[in-house]
Design a protein around this motif. Structure first.
Motif, PDB file in Angstrom:
ATOM      1  N   HIS A  75       0.852  -1.179   0.000  1.00 22.10           N
ATOM      2  CA  HIS A  75       0.000   0.000   0.000  1.00 22.10           C
ATOM      3  C   HIS A  75       0.891   1.232   0.000  1.00 22.10           C
ATOM      4  N   THR A  77       0.676   5.241   1.449  1.00 19.87           N
ATOM      5  CA  THR A  77      -0.071   6.336   2.063  1.00 19.87           C
ATOM      6  C   THR A  77       0.153   7.579   1.215  1.00 19.87           C
ATOM      7  N   VAL A  79      -0.850  11.592   0.919  1.00 18.43           N
ATOM      8  CA  VAL A  79      -1.506  12.756   1.524  1.00 18.43           C
ATOM      9  C   VAL A  79      -1.657  13.791   0.417  1.00 18.43           C
ATOM     10  N   GLY A  82      -4.357  17.642   1.958  1.00 17.86           N
ATOM     11  CA  GLY A  82      -4.636  17.496   3.376  1.00 17.86           C
ATOM     12  C   GLY A  82      -5.435  16.263   3.743  1.00 17.86           C
ATOM     13  N   ILE A  83      -5.625  15.346   2.801  1.00 17.77           N
ATOM     14  CA  ILE A  83      -6.366  14.124   3.094  1.00 17.77           C
ATOM     15  C   ILE A  83      -5.449  12.931   2.891  1.00 17.77           C
ATOM     16  N   ALA A  84      -5.391  12.060   3.901  1.00 13.53           N
ATOM     17  CA  ALA A  84      -4.579  10.857   3.766  1.00 13.53           C
ATOM     18  C   ALA A  84      -5.452   9.708   3.302  1.00 13.53           C
ATOM     19  N   SER A  85      -5.030   9.043   2.265  1.00 17.12           N
ATOM     20  CA  SER A  85      -5.696   7.812   1.880  1.00 17.12           C
ATOM     21  C   SER A  85      -4.613   6.775   1.636  1.00 17.12           C
ATOM     22  N   MET A  86      -5.022   5.541   1.450  1.00 16.10           N
ATOM     23  CA  MET A  86      -4.043   4.473   1.450  1.00 16.10           C
ATOM     24  C   MET A  86      -4.315   3.491   0.321  1.00 16.10           C
ATOM     25  N   HIS A  88      -4.079   0.733  -2.565  1.00 15.73           N
ATOM     26  CA  HIS A  88      -3.316  -0.476  -2.845  1.00 15.73           C
ATOM     27  C   HIS A  88      -2.414  -0.154  -4.028  1.00 15.73           C
ATOM     28  N   PRO A 104       7.156   4.650   7.352  1.00 15.79           N
ATOM     29  CA  PRO A 104       5.944   5.309   7.835  1.00 15.79           C
ATOM     30  C   PRO A 104       5.572   6.511   6.963  1.00 15.79           C
ATOM     31  N   GLY A 105       4.309   6.560   6.562  1.00 17.18           N
ATOM     32  CA  GLY A 105       3.829   7.688   5.777  1.00 17.18           C
ATOM     33  C   GLY A 105       4.058   7.558   4.286  1.00 17.18           C
ATOM     34  N   GLY A 106       4.568   6.416   3.827  1.00 18.25           N
ATOM     35  CA  GLY A 106       4.790   6.229   2.399  1.00 18.25           C
ATOM     36  C   GLY A 106       4.369   4.831   1.984  1.00 18.25           C
ATOM     37  N   HIS A 108       4.194   0.990   2.232  1.00 21.07           N
ATOM     38  CA  HIS A 108       4.343   0.057   3.349  1.00 21.07           C
ATOM     39  C   HIS A 108       3.701  -1.271   2.979  1.00 21.07           C
TER      40      HIS A 108
END
Lengths: 157, 197
Positions: A75, A77, A79, A82-86, A88, A104-106, A108
């Motif tokens: 997946h 992440t 941003v 201002g919206i984080a989605s994840m 596939h 973290p934050g990229g 994963h």
């Protein structure tokens, strides 16, 4: 029986500091594989690691597999505004001569369908499939839920 | 041209305002707060894990660190809560003046999976709040944050949540002070927070 095999796998894999070693296949080097403890097996686990492509040809991570999760996948992440989605993702580029990371934050690894809760101190095998270099198996250390990076002496801050 | 007394007063007031604005821009470190945000008081009325309804009034006098998320979130939410936990540890005795709140944008599932166990795993001071759909929507609107359920056949239970991942700082009188964008390290949050306490 399946549970016993899994437990055995986890115990066998639970040798200290293995995740801090560098594992190679072809031009690909992988190190600092870690995960966070989970509460129970109902929530997805996560995998982070660092990949270096020492060759002169671009490669890509195209799959992850582990005996401890029924549906492991990549997946990313994102941003945006201002919206984080994840979403596939099918593959993560590992350009020639560069280091790419599941971090973290990229990108994963998301471990869905965990067959057991991940406990701090456990470790488990994870097989990565690269487009060019092929397969490579690393040991992933399970750290605490609040962990932010791999616990290796030479880990990047 | 002669200025009337009123005109003089108005010009003086405009001058003072311009100077004050300039001073604000110069001296406000790293977080320029716009005039519109300065008087912004977001609110919520949401039950905690024990079912007690909590509102900002419960935390009057404390700074609030507010994060909207969901417990089935493997990457963004644990990463931010880990930073919050680090901040709370590093605050030492000052931590008693700060209340971290985790507001669920996926309340039904989070209550089922266990909200308190999740927040406690990061830090015992983090309080998880999970309301019904309407309470959650109202809190999000008040904080002007976005969240949305996204159907995803590959996700657990067939859906995932997209949401605003920032951490919000609310002052002891309920005023919105600033946001920390996703990925702000604990040391930066701490450096901003400590002089305020």
């Amino acid at each position: 029986m399946k549970r016993l095999i899994l437990a055995t796998l986890v115990v066998f894999a639970a040798m200290p500091a293995l995740a801090c070693e560098t594992v190679r296949v072809g031009d690909i080097e992988v190190e600092h594989a870690w995960s966070r403890a989970t509460i129970g097996a109902d929530r997805p686990g996560v995998v982070y690691l660092s990949i270096r492509n020492t060759g002169s040809t671009d490669d890509a991570l195209i799959g992850v597999a582990t005996p401890i999760a029924g549906m492991p996948m990549l997946h990313e992440t994102v941003v945006s505004d201002g919206i984080a989605s994840m979403p596939h993702t099918m593959s993560m580029p590992v350009p020639a001569g560069q280091t790419a990371a599941l971090a973290p934050g990229g990108f994963h690894g998301m471990l869905m369908g965990l067959t057991l809760a991940l406990k701090k101190g456990d470790s488990f095998p994870l097989t990565l499939t690269f487009e060019t270099a092929g397969d490579l198996t690393v040991t992933v250390d399970v750290l605490g839920m609040g962990a932010k990076e791999a616990e290796c002496p030479d880990a990047q801050p | 041209m002669r200025l009337t007394r009123l005109q003089k007063i108005l010009w003086a007031a405009a001058g003072v305002a311009a100077l004050a604005y300039g001073a604000l821009m110069v001296f406000s470190d790293r977080a320029p707060v716009s005039v519109a945000e300065a008087a912004f008081r977001p609110t919520f009325s949401l039950p905690d894990a024990e079912g007690r309804l909590r509102t900002p009034a419960d935390f009057a006098g404390k700074h609030l660190l507010v994060f909207f998320g969901f417990t089935n979130c493997p990457d963004v939410c644990p990463t931010t809560l880990a930073e919050v936990a680090q901040v709370m540890d590093d605050l030492g005795e000052q931590a008693e003046n700060v209340q971290p709140l985790f507001i669920s944008v996926d309340p039904e599932r989070d209550r089922r999976l266990g909200l308190a166990a999740f927040t406690a795993a990061f830090h015992p001071t983090i309080l998880g709040l999970a309301g019904d759909t309407e309470q959650t929507r109202a809190a999000a609107e008040s904080f002007k944050i976005f969240f949305e359920r996204q159907d995803d056949a590959a996700a657990p239970d067939g859906y995932t949540m997209s949401h605003s991942p920032a951490l919000y700082l609310i002052g002891p009188d309920g005023d919105w002070l600033r946001q920390f964008t996703y990925g702000t390290p604990a040391t930066d949050i701490l450096a901003d927070l400590q002089p305020r306490l």
